[in-house]
Design an enzyme around this catalytic site. Structure first.
Site, PDB file in Angstrom:
ATOM      1  N   GLN A  36       0.871  -1.219  -0.019  1.00  0.00           N
ATOM      2  CA  GLN A  36      -0.025   0.072   0.270  1.00  0.00           C
ATOM      3  C   GLN A  36       0.925   1.170   0.037  1.00  0.00           C
ATOM      4  O   GLN A  36       0.307   2.532  -0.153  1.00  0.00           O
ATOM      5  CB  GLN A  36      -0.854   0.175   1.291  1.00  0.00           C
ATOM      6  CG  GLN A  36      -1.726  -1.281   1.315  1.00  0.00           C
ATOM      7  CD  GLN A  36      -2.476  -1.195   2.680  1.00  0.00           C
ATOM      8  OE1 GLN A  36      -2.015  -1.965   3.622  1.00  0.00           O
ATOM      9  NE2 GLN A  36      -3.744  -0.339   2.957  1.00  0.00           N
ATOM     10  N   ASP A  64       5.907   5.102  -0.984  1.00  0.00           N
ATOM     11  CA  ASP A  64       7.303   5.737  -0.647  1.00  0.00           C
ATOM     12  C   ASP A  64       8.633   4.957  -1.306  1.00  0.00           C
ATOM     13  O   ASP A  64       9.612   5.495  -1.400  1.00  0.00           O
ATOM     14  CB  ASP A  64       7.564   5.519   0.922  1.00  0.00           C
ATOM     15  CG  ASP A  64       7.609   4.168   1.204  1.00  0.00           C
ATOM     16  OD1 ASP A  64       8.213   3.168   0.591  1.00  0.00           O
ATOM     17  OD2 ASP A  64       7.061   4.077   2.211  1.00  0.00           O
ATOM     18  N   HIS A 120      -1.282   1.485  -4.364  1.00  0.00           N
ATOM     19  CA  HIS A 120      -1.514   3.079  -4.266  1.00  0.00           C
ATOM     20  C   HIS A 120      -0.554   3.645  -5.135  1.00  0.00           C
ATOM     21  O   HIS A 120      -0.584   5.225  -5.249  1.00  0.00           O
ATOM     22  CB  HIS A 120      -1.632   3.497  -2.983  1.00  0.00           C
ATOM     23  CG  HIS A 120      -2.655   2.692  -2.146  1.00  0.00           C
ATOM     24  ND1 HIS A 120      -2.578   2.848  -0.675  1.00  0.00           N
ATOM     25  CD2 HIS A 120      -3.793   2.099  -2.685  1.00  0.00           C
ATOM     26  CE1 HIS A 120      -3.931   1.982  -0.488  1.00  0.00           C
ATOM     27  NE2 HIS A 120      -4.313   1.538  -1.495  1.00  0.00           N
ATOM     28  N   CYS A 150       0.536  11.650 -16.942  1.00  0.00           N
ATOM     29  CA  CYS A 150       0.024  12.729 -17.726  1.00  0.00           C
ATOM     30  C   CYS A 150      -1.520  12.909 -17.453  1.00  0.00           C
ATOM     31  O   CYS A 150      -2.403  11.837 -17.243  1.00  0.00           O
ATOM     32  CB  CYS A 150       0.147  12.725 -19.156  1.00  0.00           C
ATOM     33  SG  CYS A 150      -0.535  14.050 -19.941  1.00  0.00           S
ATOM     34  N   ASN A 203       2.390  -7.008  13.512  1.00  0.00           N
ATOM     35  CA  ASN A 203       1.840  -5.617  13.867  1.00  0.00           C
ATOM     36  C   ASN A 203       1.877  -5.549  15.226  1.00  0.00           C
ATOM     37  O   ASN A 203       1.437  -6.544  15.925  1.00  0.00           O
ATOM     38  CB  ASN A 203       0.552  -5.322  13.422  1.00  0.00           C
ATOM     39  CG  ASN A 203       0.177  -4.019  13.137  1.00  0.00           C
ATOM     40  OD1 ASN A 203       0.354  -3.364  13.990  1.00  0.00           O
ATOM     41  ND2 ASN A 203      -0.246  -3.776  11.849  1.00  0.00           N
TER      42      ASN A 203
END
Length: 255
Positions: free
Chosen positions: A101, A104, A127, A135, A225
């Site tokens: 996702q 970076d 993403h 463009c 996590n």
């Protein structure tokens, strides 16, 4: 933790195909501000002011100024041990694929740092990427790591093919994900025996549906996590630690 880690490694050892889904938490230890954290990138701005097609149409200079700052911030960051562990595993095991996702570009930098051949083990960037442009009129798109001059509308990046404005090649609020990328992510998930979910809150759909697809098709979820997520109750192994801390041990060759 050691017992759960061995359980997770055993799951990977029994898996012919594994899909890894990563979120902002994987990059937090590289110094990339998280999306929703206390020091998140949205803290000083409302998303609808800067990350929508409407905002870009209304004030492209402001939007590019902000994205130029984001790019400078992220460009100063380097891949951490979590990125490197994923890159090594993806390069050494063709049955492991990465879906991210994150925008970076740190997963790609980790692969480049290991000498990955162009296209080898490339992540699926759901993403988009801060370091790509496309463009606003034609089909042109390319990598772009140069500085952004947002001092005036006339200095903004322009398409070399049709001279129209270029925009960041990221998915903005209100936009759909690239259908081919999303379809490929779901395809990988549907074929996966295991799905590692690392550093994501698992609340942003459709990306959060990737592990759900794997689970519905019989794949086992391994969650990495520090905090519980909506996926925790579906996970076969839950590692309450940061990605940089646990992924190197988890992703060492298991067969």
């Amino acid at each position: 933790m050691n017992h759960v880690l061995e359980e997770a490694r055993a799951i990977l050892a029994d898996s012919e195909r594994t899909v890894i889904l990563t979120g902002a938490g994987v990059s937090a230890e590289s110094g990339v501000p998280t999306f929703r954290g206390e020091d998140g990138l949205w803290r000083s701005y409302r998303p609808e002011e800067l990350a929508t097609p409407e905002a870009f149409a209304a004030d492209p200079r402001l939007v590019w100024e902000w994205y130029g700052w984001r790019r400078e911030t992220v460009a100063a960051c380097r891949p951490n041990a979590g990125h490197d562990a994923i890159a090594r595993r993806c390069m050494s095991d063709l049955g492991v694929r990465l879906v991210t996702q994150n925008v970076d570009g740190l997963h790609q930098l980790a692969l480049d740092g290991l000498g990955a051949i162009d296209g080898e083990a490339d992540p699926l960037e759901l993403h988009g990427s801060l370091f790509r442009v496309r463009c606003t009129r034609c089909r042109y798109g390319s990598a772009h790591r140069g500085p952004i001059d947002a001092s005036s509308p006339d200095t903004l990046p322009r398409c070399p093919d049709c001279t129209s404005l270029l925009r960041p090649a990221v998915v903005w609020f209100g936009e759909a994900l690239e259908p081919q990328v999303l379809s490929r992510a779901f395809e990988l998930a549907s074929e996966a025996d295991a799905c590692i979910v690392a550093g994501t809150s698992a609340v942003v759909h459709p990306a959060a549906s990737v592990p759900l697809v794997a689970h519905e098709r019989g794949g086992r979820i391994i969650e990495v996590n520090p905090a519980p997520t909506p996926l925790s109750h579906l996970s076969s192994a839950t590692l309450r630690a940061s990605a940089a801390e646990v992924l190197p041990a988890l992703l060492e060759a298991t067969r």
